[in-house]
Every structure is written in structure tokens, then in C-alpha cells.
Design a protein around this motif. Structure first.
Motif, PDB file in Angstrom:
ATOM      1  N   ALA A  71     -15.613 125.668  49.045  1.00 26.97           N
ATOM      2  CA  ALA A  71     -15.533 125.074  50.380  1.00 26.97           C
ATOM      3  C   ALA A  71     -15.892 123.595  50.330  1.00 26.97           C
ATOM      4  CB  ALA A  71     -16.466 125.809  51.349  1.00 26.97           C
ATOM      5  N   PHE A  72     -16.894 123.244  49.540  1.00 26.83           N
ATOM      6  CA  PHE A  72     -17.272 121.834  49.419  1.00 26.83           C
ATOM      7  C   PHE A  72     -16.190 121.031  48.683  1.00 26.83           C
ATOM      8  CE2 PHE A  72     -21.618 123.456  50.224  1.00 26.83           C
ATOM      9  CZ  PHE A  72     -21.939 122.611  51.275  1.00 26.83           C
ATOM     10  N   THR A  73     -15.556 121.636  47.685  1.00 22.61           N
ATOM     11  CA  THR A  73     -14.456 120.962  47.000  1.00 22.61           C
ATOM     12  C   THR A  73     -13.328 120.653  47.975  1.00 22.61           C
ATOM     13  OG1 THR A  73     -14.993 122.037  44.896  1.00 22.61           O
ATOM     14  CG2 THR A  73     -12.756 121.184  45.143  1.00 22.61           C
ATOM     15  N   HIS A  74     -13.025 121.601  48.839  1.00 22.07           N
ATOM     16  CA  HIS A  74     -11.986 121.415  49.864  1.00 22.07           C
ATOM     17  C   HIS A  74     -12.358 120.281  50.821  1.00 22.07           C
ATOM     18  CE1 HIS A  74      -9.076 122.312  52.981  1.00 22.07           C
ATOM     19  NE2 HIS A  74     -10.033 122.588  53.847  1.00 22.07           N
ATOM     20  N   LEU A  75     -13.591 120.283  51.316  1.00 20.63           N
ATOM     21  CA  LEU A  75     -14.039 119.240  52.237  1.00 20.63           C
ATOM     22  C   LEU A  75     -14.050 117.868  51.564  1.00 20.63           C
ATOM     23  CD1 LEU A  75     -16.967 121.130  54.005  1.00 20.63           C
ATOM     24  CD2 LEU A  75     -14.833 120.384  55.084  1.00 20.63           C
ATOM     25  N   ASP A  76     -14.490 117.822  50.317  1.00 27.60           N
ATOM     26  CA  ASP A  76     -14.510 116.549  49.586  1.00 27.60           C
ATOM     27  C   ASP A  76     -13.101 115.976  49.456  1.00 27.60           C
ATOM     28  OD1 ASP A  76     -17.226 116.861  49.286  1.00 27.60           O
ATOM     29  OD2 ASP A  76     -17.152 117.416  47.164  1.00 27.60           O
ATOM     30  N   GLY A 129     -17.962 112.954  51.010  1.00 25.59           N
ATOM     31  CA  GLY A 129     -17.698 114.335  51.391  1.00 25.59           C
ATOM     32  C   GLY A 129     -16.944 114.441  52.695  1.00 25.59           C
ATOM     33  N   SER A 130     -17.457 115.265  53.590  1.00 22.76           N
ATOM     34  CA  SER A 130     -16.791 115.541  54.860  1.00 22.76           C
ATOM     35  C   SER A 130     -17.145 114.549  55.948  1.00 22.76           C
ATOM     36  CB  SER A 130     -17.164 116.954  55.330  1.00 22.76           C
ATOM     37  OG  SER A 130     -18.575 117.085  55.464  1.00 22.76           O
ATOM     38  N   LEU A 131     -17.861 113.480  55.611  1.00 20.78           N
ATOM     39  CA  LEU A 131     -18.288 112.487  56.591  1.00 20.78           C
ATOM     40  C   LEU A 131     -17.669 111.133  56.287  1.00 20.78           C
ATOM     41  CD1 LEU A 131     -22.112 113.332  56.682  1.00 20.78           C
ATOM     42  CD2 LEU A 131     -20.430 113.944  58.415  1.00 20.78           C
ATOM     43  N   GLY A 166     -11.942 114.580  52.763  1.00 20.41           N
ATOM     44  CA  GLY A 166     -12.640 113.327  53.039  1.00 20.41           C
ATOM     45  C   GLY A 166     -12.092 112.178  52.206  1.00 20.41           C
ATOM     46  N   ASP A 167     -11.862 112.422  50.920  1.00 22.18           N
ATOM     47  CA  ASP A 167     -11.309 111.374  50.054  1.00 22.18           C
ATOM     48  C   ASP A 167      -9.923 110.942  50.530  1.00 22.18           C
ATOM     49  OD1 ASP A 167     -13.560 111.374  48.437  1.00 22.18           O
ATOM     50  OD2 ASP A 167     -12.682 112.701  46.919  1.00 22.18           O
ATOM     51  N   TYR A 202     -18.856 105.707  68.183  1.00 27.46           N
ATOM     52  CA  TYR A 202     -19.330 104.664  67.264  1.00 27.46           C
ATOM     53  C   TYR A 202     -18.670 104.769  65.885  1.00 27.46           C
ATOM     54  CZ  TYR A 202     -22.552 108.572  66.405  1.00 27.46           C
ATOM     55  OH  TYR A 202     -23.081 109.811  66.169  1.00 27.46           O
ATOM     56  N   GLY A 203     -17.552 105.494  65.784  1.00 34.32           N
ATOM     57  CA  GLY A 203     -16.749 105.465  64.568  1.00 34.32           C
ATOM     58  C   GLY A 203     -16.993 106.564  63.562  1.00 34.32           C
ATOM     59  N   LEU A 204     -17.855 107.562  63.887  1.00 41.77           N
ATOM     60  CA  LEU A 204     -18.167 108.631  62.944  1.00 41.77           C
ATOM     61  C   LEU A 204     -17.159 109.773  63.053  1.00 41.77           C
ATOM     62  CD1 LEU A 204     -20.206 109.942  60.897  1.00 41.77           C
ATOM     63  CD2 LEU A 204     -21.286 110.995  62.897  1.00 41.77           C
ATOM     64  N   PHE A 205     -16.797 110.332  61.888  1.00 44.48           N
ATOM     65  CA  PHE A 205     -15.938 111.509  61.804  1.00 44.48           C
ATOM     66  C   PHE A 205     -16.631 112.562  60.938  1.00 44.48           C
ATOM     67  CE2 PHE A 205     -13.227 108.046  62.833  1.00 44.48           C
ATOM     68  CZ  PHE A 205     -12.068 108.538  63.429  1.00 44.48           C
ATOM     69  N   ALA A 206     -16.512 113.829  61.331  1.00 41.60           N
ATOM     70  CA  ALA A 206     -17.055 114.943  60.552  1.00 41.60           C
ATOM     71  C   ALA A 206     -15.986 116.025  60.463  1.00 41.60           C
ATOM     72  CB  ALA A 206     -18.319 115.492  61.207  1.00 41.60           C
ATOM     73  N   LEU A 207     -15.605 116.388  59.265  1.00 43.99           N
ATOM     74  CA  LEU A 207     -14.529 117.348  59.049  1.00 43.99           C
ATOM     75  C   LEU A 207     -15.080 118.771  58.987  1.00 43.99           C
ATOM     76  CD1 LEU A 207     -12.624 115.310  56.306  1.00 43.99           C
ATOM     77  CD2 LEU A 207     -12.375 115.194  58.809  1.00 43.99           C
ATOM     78  N   SER A 208     -14.168 119.749  59.092  1.00 44.60           N
ATOM     79  CA  SER A 208     -14.575 121.155  59.068  1.00 44.60           C
ATOM     80  C   SER A 208     -13.693 121.947  58.108  1.00 44.60           C
ATOM     81  CB  SER A 208     -14.487 121.757  60.480  1.00 44.60           C
ATOM     82  OG  SER A 208     -13.166 121.691  60.983  1.00 44.60           O
ATOM     83  N   THR A 209     -14.208 123.070  57.632  1.00 51.87           N
ATOM     84  CA  THR A 209     -13.508 123.855  56.618  1.00 51.87           C
ATOM     85  C   THR A 209     -12.151 124.403  57.067  1.00 51.87           C
ATOM     86  OG1 THR A 209     -14.802 125.822  57.235  1.00 51.87           O
ATOM     87  CG2 THR A 209     -15.634 124.486  55.398  1.00 51.87           C
ATOM     88  N   PRO A 210     -11.909 124.689  58.369  1.00 50.82           N
ATOM     89  CA  PRO A 210     -10.575 125.182  58.731  1.00 50.82           C
ATOM     90  C   PRO A 210      -9.472 124.136  58.613  1.00 50.82           C
ATOM     91  CG  PRO A 210     -12.173 125.675  60.466  1.00 50.82           C
ATOM     92  CD  PRO A 210     -12.823 124.730  59.519  1.00 50.82           C
ATOM     93  N   MET A 211      -9.818 122.870  58.499  1.00 57.26           N
ATOM     94  CA  MET A 211      -8.801 121.820  58.400  1.00 57.26           C
ATOM     95  C   MET A 211      -8.012 121.969  57.106  1.00 57.26           C
ATOM     96  SD  MET A 211     -10.651 118.361  59.767  1.00 57.26           S
ATOM     97  CE  MET A 211     -11.024 118.153  61.523  1.00 57.26           C
ATOM     98  N   THR A 212      -6.708 121.775  57.227  1.00 57.17           N
ATOM     99  CA  THR A 212      -5.824 121.814  56.072  1.00 57.17           C
ATOM    100  C   THR A 212      -5.388 120.402  55.704  1.00 57.17           C
ATOM    101  OG1 THR A 212      -3.827 121.973  57.414  1.00 57.17           O
ATOM    102  CG2 THR A 212      -4.946 124.051  56.854  1.00 57.17           C
ATOM    103  N   ARG A 213      -4.698 120.270  54.585  1.00 60.66           N
ATOM    104  CA  ARG A 213      -4.159 118.961  54.204  1.00 60.66           C
ATOM    105  C   ARG A 213      -3.136 118.491  55.248  1.00 60.66           C
ATOM    106  NH1 ARG A 213      -4.343 116.011  49.386  1.00 60.66           N
ATOM    107  NH2 ARG A 213      -3.166 114.091  49.678  1.00 60.66           N
TER     108      ARG A 213
END
Length: 439
Positions: free
Chosen positions: A330-335, A362-364, A338-339, A407-418
Motif C-alpha cells: 500500500a505504501f509503494t502504491h501511495l509513493d 510519499g502521499s503528501l 505521489g511521485d 494553503y496548497g496541501l494535498f493528501a492521497l488515499s489508497t483507493p486512488m488509481t493511476r
């Protein structure tokens, strides 16, 4: 394409109702938007629907807490199973032991943990534990860093050029902050080892702890340098002080949080957000020797601590499900997501010749509209042009179906796909193009 605020009449009406019973129609300053916030009615996966029936990619996820988005089956099942059994008791349950075991297993430097109801409480109890353990009053914190709503943790959260000097001064965030609070907080610039060394040389005997978020959101979302964190630990411990990691947000960076990525062993760690599976939660973890200040088995502890809803079984079961689903994969997917987005945003800024940079790990990630090197809070402090562009960026994304922080922050989640990430990037590129054309 909806246009804010004209396309949101239902949210406008709800805000008008709210203003009659809440100051400014608001319970959380962080969700306020002028002239009114968008009211959510449901979420599914990585999307939310508002009161006007419009759908958005959620790229803030309740300010980083919803790492699995909405309706994750395992979390729903755990909560549904617990509800008929009881939501909170004046007694402990096995579920808090299970979540404690899981979290301690992921944090090699931590021996024990104690739960609370918010990240603010987790930070507050970590600071109080450091004081109880050392018998000292002062803490050191980073200029511009957010650590919740505790008076001491709020100091110099929004210091401005008008009170800047060579070294940060302790400045109040909220009106009415007692002078005694300011006197017991020493503020330092981020990633500056020599400044840290100087304050310990001057005040080391009175310092209980250094409080740091390894990638402080409000101070720019700039990752700390490893050599800086290593020096911090050496300097603090050499003076008999503790190191507190605020991982309320940064714990979502990896299987063992930021401390695992950086290979640093703090004395105390504050947690929150993702460990509750979408329910209110906080925690403080630490070395057994330090955590003993909470121990009531021999009478009144050095630091008594309670809380009516602390470690309630609904939060504990939801947290267990959420954390079990945060596997290395899951962390590999989020990373990877994010990249992809950071690289795409930086490429778009360069292509458009628009001053700015996307930072994070990562996801931020966070977008800054500045051409100068990004090093600390002051380097990203927005002037009038930057504030205007940030506002246009946020609202432009709303009009394109993407929720982010103002203020410009984004946080991703595991259900997100490419595919989802590509659509989010297209909306960002479109918005940046509009900003570039407007100058």
C-alpha cells in the motif's frame, strides 16, 4: 463545470443556517472558506459528494486522516460489528491492547503507547510527559510548525515578517496567550543545526524536550535533513532533554512512519489521524522509562491522564482495520502516486514559466508559488502575489472537481488509481495554466 460559489446554492443555505447557531457558522477554522464552505454529504473511495450533488476527487482526506478514503470494507465491517456490542465503556477493552501491539510493532524505538482522542492531545501529553520526566519547563519547537491546539504547541505558528529577527521570537498565535507560555517555548528555524546548538548552550538546563514534525506541513512540508535530526538527538540528549516526534501526519509516510524512513529513534512520538480509521484518535508512545510517568499501579502517577472516550472500542477496531490494510504494498502504491503528481506538477510549472515548486514525500505534497529556494517557513511565507495565486489555485481546482487544502496541501488515499492521479494532474495543469495567463 461548476463554478464556486455560484454553483453551490445548497451549501450556501446550509452555511446561512449554521451562522445562526455557530460563531461564523463554523466549528473548525480549517474548513472555513470565504464566502462559505462546501458541505459534504457522502464519500466513496477517493471521492466525495457535496450538498449540491457535485462530485470531487478528495485530495485532502480530512486533512490527511482518511488514508483509505471512504467506505473501506474492512473498516466498515469492524465498526458494524462493534456498534451493537457497545461504543464506549468505563472499562478497558481488548481492542486497545491489539491496536497498541500493532503500533508498537511498527515503531521500534517505542516501548509503550497511551491513547487519546486527537492529535492535539497526543502532542500535549508528549510535552507534559517530557516535563514530568525531566522536571524542566521549556520546550524547543520549529518556527511555523503546526502541532495542534495546545497553547505551547501553537507558539509562532504564524509568525510574520513584522516580528522576524535573526532568530525567531516566541510569538502568540491566539489572542490572550499568557506571557508565561511564550516564556517557556524557544523557537528555532528549521534544518538549522547551529541555531539548535546555540539555544541549548544558552538554556539547556531548563529544556525538557525538542518537539519536531520531520516534515512540517504548515512550515512548508519540507523534509528534515537526516544529519539535522541526528544532530538534534545528540544535542538534546547531551543536555538531558528528550526528542519528541510529532508523527500525527508524517506517520502516513511509511510502514514505520517518518522515524523509520529517517532511521531516527525519538524518545516520544505523538500519533493521530490515520491510526483511528476515520474516528477521533490520538496517542503518545515512548521509551518505557519515559512512559512510566503515566503508570498508576503504585499510586498517583507523575502525570495522571484520562479521557471519557479514550481508546473507545469503535475507534480501536476501525484503527486496527486501517493499519492492517497499510501494508508495504500500500505504501509503494501511495509513493508511486505521489511521485507521479509531484513530478507532473513541477514539469507543468517549468513549462508555464510559473514561479513555483511542488514539495513533499510519499502521499503528501504541497505547492508553493515562489521562485526562491525552499528551505524553511520563512522561505515559503506567501506575499500578496503568492497569496493571490494560492487562492486562485484552490478555487480553480474546486471548479475542476478537486478538493485540496486552501494553503496548497494535498493528501492521497489508497483507493486512488493511476487513472485518478492522471485526471487530478490534468486539473492541476489546467488550473496552473489559467494562473499563468492571468499573471
Amino acid at each position: 463545470m461548476p463554478t464556486y460559489p455560484d454553483s453551490f446554492p445548497a451549501s450556501r443555505r446550509l452555511f446561512e443556517r449554521a451562522c445562526k447557531v455557530m460563531p461564523g457558522g463554523n466549528t473548525r477554522t480549517t474548513v472555513f472558506l470565504d464566502p462559505f464552505p462546501i458541505y459534504a454529504v457522502r464519500g466513496e473511495g477517493c471521492r466525495v459528494w457535496d450538498a449540491d450533488g457535485q462530485v470531487f476527487y478528495d485530495c485532502i482526506n480530512n486533512f490527511t486522516a482518511m488514508i483509505h478514503g471512504y467506505g473501506q470494507p474492512e473498516q466498515v465491517a469492524e465498526v458494524a460489528a462493534q456498534l451493537p456490542l457497545g461504543t464506549a465503556f468505563g472499562a478497558p477493552t481488548e481492542s486497545e491492547i491489539e491496536l497498541a501491539e500493532l503500533l508498537i510493532g511498527r515503531l521500534p524505538a517505542m516501548d509503550q503507547i497511551r491513547f487519546a482522542n486527537s492529535g492535539t492531545e497526543g502532542v500535549m501529553m508528549a510535552i507534559k510527559a517530557a516535563r514530568a520526566f525531566t522536571g524542566r519547563p521549556k520546550i524547543v519547537k520549529i518556527e511555523g510548525a503546526y502541532h495542534g491546539s495546545y497553547d505551547f504547541a501553537e507558539v509562532s505558528l504564524d509568525s510574520a515578517p513584522g516580528n522576524w529577527g535573526d532568530m525567531p521570537a516566541a510569538t502568540a498565535y491566539a489572542r490572550g496567550t499568557p506571557a508565561g507560555v511564550l516564556a517557556d517555548v524557544i523557537v528555532v528555524p528549521f534544518n538549522d543545526t547551529e541555531a539548535l546548538r546555540a539555544v541549548f548552550a544558552r538554556d539547556g538546563e531548563t529544556i525538557a524536550a525538542v518537539l519536531i514534525d520531520p516534515m512540517p506541513n504548515r512550515a512548508g512540508l519540507i523534509p528534515a535533513r537526516k544529519d539535522y535530526l541526528e544532530a538534534m538527538a545528540q544535542i538534546a540528549r547531551g543536555a538531558g532533554a528528550l526528542v519528541i516526534f510529532d508523527e500525527v501526519i508524517s506517520f502516513r509516510l511509511g510502514h514505520s512512519g517518518a522515524q523509520g524512513l529517517w532511521g531516527i529513534r525519538p524518545d516520544l512520538t505523538a500519533l493521530g489521524k490515520i491510526i483511528g480509521g476515520g474516528f477521533p484518535v490520538g496517542a503518545v508512545a515512548g521509551r518505557a522509562e519515559v512512559m512510566a510517568v503515566f503508570d498508576p499501579t503504585s499510586g498517583k502517577p507523575a502525570l495522571p491522564h484520562g479521557g471519557t472516550f479514550t481508546a473507545n472500542p469503535v475507534t480501536m477496531r476501525a484503527g486496527l482495520a486501517a493499519m492492517r490494510a497499510l501494508t508495504p504494498a500500500a505504501f509503494t502504491h501511495l509513493d508511486a502516486l505521489g511521485d507521479f503528481l509531484r513530478d507532473g506538477i513541477n514539469a507543468a510549472l517549468a513549462r508555464l514559466s510559473l514561479p513555483g515548486r511542488c514539495v513533499g514525500l510519499g502521499s503528501l505534497f504541497k505547492v508553493h508559488f515562489t521562485a526562491q529556494p525552499i528551505t524553511d517557513y520563512r522561505s515559503v511565507y506567501p506575499g500578496p502575489v503568492e497569496k493571490r495565486r494560492l487562492g486562485a489555485f484552490h478555487r480553480g481546482l474546486l471548479d475542476r472537481g478537486v478538493l485540496s487544502a486552501s494553503y496548497g496541501l494535498f493528501a492521497l488515499s489508497t483507493p486512488m488509481t493511476r487513472t485518478d492521479a492522471a485526471e487530478i494532474l490534468a486539473a492541476i495543469e489546467d488550473t496552473l495554466g489559467e494562473i499563468a495567463r492571468e499573471g
